[in-house]
Motif scaffolding. Structure first.
Motif, PDB file in Angstrom:
ATOM      1  N   VAL A   1       0.833  -1.203   0.000  1.00  0.00           N
ATOM      2  CA  VAL A   1       0.000   0.000   0.000  1.00  0.00           C
ATOM      3  C   VAL A   1       0.869   1.256   0.000  1.00  0.00           C
ATOM      4  O   VAL A   1       0.615   2.203  -0.747  1.00  0.00           O
ATOM      5  N   LEU A   2       1.910   1.271   0.824  1.00  0.00           N
ATOM      6  CA  LEU A   2       2.795   2.440   0.878  1.00  0.00           C
ATOM      7  C   LEU A   2       3.551   2.647  -0.429  1.00  0.00           C
ATOM      8  O   LEU A   2       3.751   3.788  -0.857  1.00  0.00           O
TER       9      LEU A   2
ATOM     10  N   GLN B   1       2.530   1.889  -3.436  1.00  0.00           N
ATOM     11  CA  GLN B   1       1.579   2.456  -4.403  1.00  0.00           C
ATOM     12  C   GLN B   1       1.284   3.919  -4.102  1.00  0.00           C
ATOM     13  O   GLN B   1       1.164   4.745  -5.005  1.00  0.00           O
ATOM     14  N   LEU B   2       1.186   4.261  -2.845  1.00  0.00           N
ATOM     15  CA  LEU B   2       0.943   5.637  -2.442  1.00  0.00           C
ATOM     16  C   LEU B   2       2.115   6.532  -2.841  1.00  0.00           C
ATOM     17  O   LEU B   2       1.923   7.612  -3.410  1.00  0.00           O
TER      18      LEU B   2
ATOM     19  N   VAL C   1       2.321   9.743  -5.567  1.00  0.00           N
ATOM     20  CA  VAL C   1       2.834  11.068  -5.200  1.00  0.00           C
ATOM     21  C   VAL C   1       3.984  11.466  -6.127  1.00  0.00           C
ATOM     22  O   VAL C   1       4.047  12.601  -6.598  1.00  0.00           O
TER      23      VAL C   1
END
Length: 135
Positions: free
Chosen positions: A26-27, A29-30, A34
């Motif tokens: 998840v991180l 992809q985040l 950004v």
């Protein structure tokens, strides 16, 4: 009889590793989203600067009546590199058949000096009358 051992409550090692793996996905992809936004903002800034400076340069081309043909290069004050290619075009004839002007095709290539591969191309056709050229 043996006393029963109390069961421990909590997460097993496998459950903890699975949770960390999901969190890492998840991180990543985040952060990817950004960084894509930052790249897009940087590209948009380059395009705005290149369009403003390039349009100004092409507008000023031939303002004094003379359009230099050939290739010229330079650097804008903010570090963008430019290359201007001007080629003579067709002679424009009047009603009587006498030449009244001449066209010039100008192409301006602008790119970043940092080598990100961003480039911007502007092109125009200028018409200069024989009076403006001093003929």
């Amino acid at each position: 009889m043996r006393p029963r051992l109390k069961r421990r409550r909590g997460f097993s090692l496998i459950e903890s590793l699975a949770a960390f793996a999901i969190l890492a996905l998840v991180l990543s992809q985040l952060l990817n989203g950004v960084s894509g936004g930052v790249r897009n903002e940087s590209r948009a800034d380059f395009l705005v600067r290149a369009a403003r400076q390039g349009a100004s340069q092409l507008d000023a081309l031939g303002a004094d009546g003379q359009i230099p043909t050939g290739e010229t290069t330079g650097t804008y004050s903010d570090g963008l590199l430019w290359r201007l290619v001007v080629r003579p075009g067709k002679t424009v004839k009047g009603v009587t058949g006498a030449p009244i002007g001449m066209t010039f095709h100008a192409t301006l290539f602008i790119e970043r000096a940092s080598g990100y591969g961003d480039n911007f191309v502007l092109s125009t056709v200028k018409l200069v009358t024989m009076e403006e050229r001093g003929q």
